[in-house]
Design a protein around this motif. Sequence first.
Motif, PDB file in Angstrom:
ATOM      1  N   ASP A  85     -24.821  17.082  32.005  1.00  0.00           N
ATOM      2  CA  ASP A  85     -25.573  16.253  31.060  1.00  0.00           C
ATOM      3  C   ASP A  85     -24.665  15.356  30.221  1.00  0.00           C
ATOM      4  OD1 ASP A  85     -27.899  17.448  31.946  1.00  0.00           O
ATOM      5  OD2 ASP A  85     -27.922  18.952  30.342  1.00  0.00           O
ATOM      6  N   ARG A  86     -23.384  15.671  30.195  1.00  0.00           N
ATOM      7  CA  ARG A  86     -22.473  14.923  29.329  1.00  0.00           C
ATOM      8  C   ARG A  86     -22.257  13.495  29.821  1.00  0.00           C
ATOM      9  NH1 ARG A  86     -17.877  19.601  27.955  1.00  0.00           N
ATOM     10  NH2 ARG A  86     -19.409  21.221  27.407  1.00  0.00           N
ATOM     11  N   THR A  87     -22.291  13.303  31.137  1.00  0.00           N
ATOM     12  CA  THR A  87     -22.068  11.967  31.694  1.00  0.00           C
ATOM     13  C   THR A  87     -23.101  10.979  31.180  1.00  0.00           C
ATOM     14  OG1 THR A  87     -21.093  12.917  33.698  1.00  0.00           O
ATOM     15  CG2 THR A  87     -21.850  10.639  33.819  1.00  0.00           C
ATOM     16  N   ALA A  88     -24.364  11.406  31.160  1.00  0.00           N
ATOM     17  CA  ALA A  88     -25.435  10.522  30.691  1.00  0.00           C
ATOM     18  C   ALA A  88     -25.293  10.235  29.200  1.00  0.00           C
ATOM     19  CB  ALA A  88     -26.795  11.150  30.982  1.00  0.00           C
ATOM     20  N   ILE A  89     -24.898  11.248  28.427  1.00  0.00           N
ATOM     21  CA  ILE A  89     -24.711  11.060  26.987  1.00  0.00           C
ATOM     22  C   ILE A  89     -23.585  10.067  26.727  1.00  0.00           C
ATOM     23  CG2 ILE A  89     -23.975  12.200  24.857  1.00  0.00           C
ATOM     24  CD1 ILE A  89     -25.360  14.739  25.866  1.00  0.00           C
ATOM     25  N   VAL A  90     -22.471  10.245  27.428  1.00  0.00           N
ATOM     26  CA  VAL A  90     -21.316   9.360  27.254  1.00  0.00           C
ATOM     27  C   VAL A  90     -21.670   7.929  27.646  1.00  0.00           C
ATOM     28  CG1 VAL A  90     -19.009   8.820  28.125  1.00  0.00           C
ATOM     29  CG2 VAL A  90     -19.587  11.172  27.494  1.00  0.00           C
ATOM     30  N   ALA A  91     -22.378   7.766  28.763  1.00  0.00           N
ATOM     31  CA  ALA A  91     -22.748   6.429  29.228  1.00  0.00           C
ATOM     32  C   ALA A  91     -23.651   5.729  28.218  1.00  0.00           C
ATOM     33  CB  ALA A  91     -23.438   6.520  30.588  1.00  0.00           C
ATOM     34  N   ASP A  92     -24.618   6.456  27.671  1.00  0.00           N
ATOM     35  CA  ASP A  92     -25.527   5.858  26.690  1.00  0.00           C
ATOM     36  C   ASP A  92     -24.776   5.488  25.419  1.00  0.00           C
ATOM     37  OD1 ASP A  92     -28.368   5.256  25.859  1.00  0.00           O
ATOM     38  OD2 ASP A  92     -27.821   6.673  24.282  1.00  0.00           O
ATOM     39  N   PHE A  93     -23.876   6.361  24.997  1.00  0.00           N
ATOM     40  CA  PHE A  93     -23.115   6.095  23.769  1.00  0.00           C
ATOM     41  C   PHE A  93     -22.189   4.896  23.945  1.00  0.00           C
ATOM     42  CE2 PHE A  93     -19.386   6.943  21.001  1.00  0.00           C
ATOM     43  CZ  PHE A  93     -20.027   6.857  19.775  1.00  0.00           C
ATOM     44  N   ASN A  94     -21.525   4.821  25.079  1.00  0.00           N
ATOM     45  CA  ASN A  94     -20.558   3.740  25.306  1.00  0.00           C
ATOM     46  C   ASN A  94     -21.218   2.396  25.575  1.00  0.00           C
ATOM     47  OD1 ASN A  94     -18.221   5.273  24.972  1.00  0.00           O
ATOM     48  ND2 ASN A  94     -18.054   5.778  27.142  1.00  0.00           N
ATOM     49  N   ASP A  95     -22.331   2.408  26.312  1.00  0.00           N
ATOM     50  CA  ASP A  95     -22.840   1.162  26.886  1.00  0.00           C
ATOM     51  C   ASP A  95     -24.150   0.652  26.298  1.00  0.00           C
ATOM     52  OD1 ASP A  95     -20.658   1.335  28.637  1.00  0.00           O
ATOM     53  OD2 ASP A  95     -21.809   2.530  30.078  1.00  0.00           O
ATOM     54  N   ASN A  96     -24.863   1.483  25.556  1.00  0.00           N
ATOM     55  CA  ASN A  96     -26.164   1.070  25.039  1.00  0.00           C
ATOM     56  C   ASN A  96     -26.018   0.538  23.613  1.00  0.00           C
ATOM     57  OD1 ASN A  96     -28.787   0.697  24.258  1.00  0.00           O
ATOM     58  ND2 ASN A  96     -29.439   2.821  24.571  1.00  0.00           N
TER      59      ASN A  96
END
Length: 204
Positions: A85-96
Motif C-alpha cells: 500500500d505504500r507505493t500508492a501513498i508515495v505516488a499520491d504524495f509526490n505527484d498529486n
Amino acid sequence: MPFSLDNPVFDPAHESSKIERVFKELVEIKKKGRTDKLGNPDPNGNREKAVIVSQWTSMLKILREHLLLNGVKNHIIDGTVPVKDRTAIVADFNDNPKGPKVLLLSLGAGGVGLNLVGANHLFLLDMHWNPQLEAQACDRIYRVGQTRPVFIHKFVVDNTVEVKILELQKKKLQLAAEVLGGAKRSAGDNALSINDLAKIFDLQ
C-alpha cells in the motif's frame, strides 16, 4: 507532579509545545508555497510539502488527530501500513498537487527505500541516539529527483533528555568520522552503551 496517566499532558487533545511549533511551521510553509521564487503569487498553488518523522508511532497518531481536527489532510506510513500500500501513498504524495501536503512517517518505516521528493521540508520530531537513522530519514527528500531547496527542521527541547541525546549524537558522528579517517575503533564503539545511558539520564 507524580507520574499519572490522568496528567493532562497524556491527553491526546493536549497540544504540546512541539505540536504547537509544528503547526506554526506548517502555516509558514503554506504561505511560502503560495508564491514563486520571486515572491509573486504562484498560479499553480501551494507546492510546498512536508514529511514529519517520529520514532514513536503513538506520537504520530496524536499529531494526526491534531492535524485532522485543524483540517490538514495527511498521509501516514508506519509499520502497520502494508508494503504493497505504500507505493500508492508515495505516488499520491509526490505527484498529486491537490493531495495531502503532509506525510507522517515513522523512523523505522522511513529508514530506506522511500522516495519522497514531493516534499522539500522534513521535521524530526524527536531525538534518536543513532544520528545515522535520522540522516537516512532526511535522505528520503534530499535525493536524485529533488528540484527545490530542502529544509530540515530538527526539534530539541531545552533542559530535557533530548539535549543529552544531541550530545551523544555528536559523539557518534565524531567516532564515525574518525573511523572514515583511518582511526581504529572497536565494533561496539557506535552502539548504545551503558555509559551512554548513564550520561543521558544523569546517572554519572
